[in-house]
Design a protein around this motif. Structure first.
Motif, PDB file in Angstrom:
ATOM      1  N   SER A 160      -9.723  -7.400 -27.125  1.00 39.01           N
ATOM      2  CA  SER A 160     -10.087  -6.037 -27.071  1.00 39.01           C
ATOM      3  C   SER A 160      -9.006  -5.103 -27.434  1.00 39.01           C
TER       4      SER A 160
ATOM      5  N   HIS B 119     -22.795  -9.686 -25.906  1.00 35.11           N
ATOM      6  CA  HIS B 119     -22.897  -8.342 -26.105  1.00 35.11           C
ATOM      7  C   HIS B 119     -24.272  -7.700 -25.880  1.00 35.11           C
TER       8      HIS B 119
ATOM      9  N   TYR C  51     -19.624  -4.694 -26.889  1.00 37.74           N
ATOM     10  CA  TYR C  51     -18.211  -4.952 -28.053  1.00 37.74           C
ATOM     11  C   TYR C  51     -17.819  -3.751 -28.524  1.00 37.74           C
TER      12      TYR C  51
END
Ligand SMILES: C[S@@+](CC[C@H](N)C(=O)[O-])C[C@H]1O[C@@H](n2cnc3c(N)ncnc32)[C@H](O)[C@@H]1O
Length: 612
Positions: A437, A458, A491
């Motif tokens: 990320s 997600h 996400y």
């Protein structure tokens, strides 16, 4: 065109102009090992050698930065000047006069910025290396000033600094001597009302790491890992979880800083390096202190250092850097190439998708097993394979990873160990691009990878909210979760920010059909139920019932308060969770008031994540 950077340019150009010419034997169906071999073969046809001497330190560049800083001292913003002197330190040879000057001059700027402790650190460094005699008085006076501003009273240490300052007065030019004598005579005039710059400490705002999950250190005992054909590996609640409960607090396994910010954030812990120290060898990274520098060296930077000097960081994708970092860490963690090969063979031999992530029966996010087992697809394109094979060549040429240094890419082709590391680089790149990320602050200053984080699926309407300052990944329940319910993260952006076409693109990247309620019922950002027109149900009335009226008036301003460095109100976050929990129990969802509170919490957490 003798070095690898030129080679890289050439290949990328060839690839863009004519992909077939660049890698005519490349096919998406090949496995990773074949892909690296094709890329290596293609490189070797060029027959160029890697320049393994390059490290980038340069007296002239260091001096140029010092001159630039001195010239612009009055006119530049604090950040810009710090950057210039830090770059001077990065380019200066270790133990050189330029390094002492870079630290000494930066200390002046740290002092004017109110960063007194950092200024003291730089002063010590400059004096230890050997600062010019004709300016030593300035350093000792600055030391005395910093100490006084921090303690607000005279002390033997300050007296000593002042006496040291007087000792060197005669070495100064006449005009400077006069000026400094005046300051010394009037000391501590004007110092009482100076206040230190308040540094932001995100650790103070993070929840305590949960300790009650024997199988997953750093995670709440209320979650476990599961596998199903529909969801793959995913995380499930083992009991009811309340809004506001902490789910994980982890330091991520690996983080890399974007080259644009390499002079600003620590290459080891990602914190803002105000008085940063450079790597001993390369000019590419900075550390907040010597401890971080030594830790990074032993854990990974010894392997990366020359590679990122040879192929300058601007020429690498940030995911390439993360792939290199993961490979370096895996190698260091195993202790030798042989042991790493054994470890990978062992993980590859386990079919159970959960068991293969475990080390000694636990999901240990600090171990490479938990990272390697994230690999699921073989999707590397020829462009990436080419860049990674260049990294492999420079690893072989600049480190002893394969025993002797290998300077010629042709020699690597028949080296099984090189193919093994090459394949691992490709695998790590795929893991990085599917799981890392972007961490917040300074417009995505870097990438972080936490393997446990990567096992959460997600949802466009997630049950959790994350706070990810620097290399810390923390996750909190956004709303109540029932025992047995899947715990998801988001996400990209929750449905109340993201329009459906954007969400579809995200699902395309990650290759799944999102089955969350927001997707099934096509909730767009402005989709929510209206609040009933009844006095008793207005937010104000509810807040009053809950004894939270004082917050209601304020909660809309939370975002501004967080941005304005007012951390005191952040302690009210638990109250916001209580209100959210209450609304979610009493009313249908999605409802405007509920979304508003969620929005505020997202805003707070992102503002906090950005301030590291
Ligand atoms: C970061 S991984 C999450 C862990 C993954 N389930 C596993 O088994 O390793 C992302 C992948 O999980 C799957 N995934 C994530 N969210 C999902 C969802 N809402 N429904 C189904 N699959 C999902 C997709 O295959 C996606 O590419």
């Amino acid at each position: 065109m003798d070095d690898l950077c030129d080679l890289l340019d050439l290949f990328i150009m060839e690839f863009i102009i004519s992909p077939r010419l660049a890698l005519y034997n490349y096919s998406a169906q090949m496995d990773d090992e074949e892909k690296i071999k094709v890329a290596l073969r293609h490189l070797s046809t060029c027959g160029k050698h890697v320049d393994n001497q390059k490290n980038g330190k340069s007296k002239f560049r260091a001096l140029a930065y010092i001159e630039e800083g001195n010239k612009k001292f009055e006119s530049l913003f604090r950040e810009d000047l710090l950057e210039i002197y830090t770059k001077a330190a990065m380019y200066a040879e270790i133990g050189s006069n330029e390094l002492a000057r870079a630290y000494g001059n930066r200390s002046a700027h740290l002092y004017t910025s109110g960063l007194y402790e950092d200024a003291l650190i730089d002063i010590e460094r400059a004096l230890a290396i050997g600062y010019n005699d004709d300016t030593k008085t300035k350093l000792y006076v600055r030391r005395a000033k910093c100490l006084f501003v921090l303690k607000k009273e005279m002390s033997p240490e300050i007296e000593e600094a002042l006496s040291d300052a007087r000792k060197w007065l005669d070495k100064m030019k006449e005009a400077d001597k006069k000026y400094m004598t005046k300051i010394l005579d009037k000391f501590p005039e004007g110092l009482l009302n100076k206040t230190p710059f308040k540094k932001y400490d995100y650790n103070a705002l993070l929840p305590e790491p949960p300790q009650d999950n024997p199988k997953i250190p750093g995670a709440s005992g209320a979650i476990e890992l599961k596998y199903s054909d529909q969801f793959g590996r995913h995380v499930v609640a083992t009991r009811d979880i309340n809004a506001g409960e902490t789910i994980i607090v982890h330091r991520s396994y690996a983080t890399v800083i974007d080259s644009k910010f390499s002079h600003k954030y620590c290459w080891n812990c990602c914190k803002r390096a105000w008085s940063g120290v450079p790597c001993h060898k390369c000019v590419e990274v900075i550390y907040c202190n010597e401890t971080c520098r030594d830790k990074a060296w032993s854990e990974h930077h010894e392997i990366e250092c020359k590679v990122i000097s040879v192929i300058t960081r601007e020429k690498l994708d940030i995911y390439d850097l993360l792939a290199l970092r993961l490979t370096a860490k895996a190698y260091k963690e195993a202790g030798s190439l042989k042991k790493l090969q054994e470890k990978i063979r062992k993980i590859d031999s386990i079919d159970d998708p959960i068991l293969k992530c475990l080390t000694n029966n636990r999901f240990d996010h600090t171990k490479y097993e938990s990272v390697y087992s994230l690999w699921r697809h073989n999707t590397i394109d020829s462009d990436t394979a080419l860049r990674l094979s260049l990294i492999l060549c420079s690893l072989a040429a600049t480190t002893n990873i394969f025993g002797e240094k290998i300077l010629n890419s042709k020699q690597l082709l028949n080296n099984e160990e090189a193919t093994f590391i090459g394949r691992l680089m490709l695998v790590n790149h795929e893991i990085a691009s599917m799981n890392a990320s972007k961490f917040s602050g300074d417009n995505n200053a870097g990438l972080a990878l936490d393997p446990l984080w990567s096992l959460f699926n997600h949802s466009c309407d997630p049950e959790t909210i994350n706070m990810t300052p620097g290399n810390i990944m923390s996750l909190t329940a956004f709303q109540r979760l029932e025992k047995g319910q899947q715990v998801c993260i988001n996400y990209d952006e929750p449905f109340f920010f993201a329009y459906i076409p954007n969400r579809r693109l995200l699902h395309k990247k990650f290759r799944f059909e999102c089955e969350c309620r927001a997707c099934k019922e096509c909730w767009a950002p402005d989709f929510f139920l209206k609040f009933p027109h009844c006095e008793a149900y207005t937010p104000a009335a509810l807040m009053k019932k809950l004894g939270l009226s004082s917050i209601f008036g304020e909660f809309k301003k939370f975002g501004d308060m967080v941005n304005a460095n007012d951390d005191t109100k952040v302690v009210l976050i638990p109250d916001l969770f209580r209100v959210l929990d209450f609304y979610l129990r009493v009313y249908g969802y999605p409802r405007v008031e509920i979304i508003e509170i969620k929005l505020i919490l997202v805003h707070i957490s992102s503002a906090l994540s950005h301030k590291y």
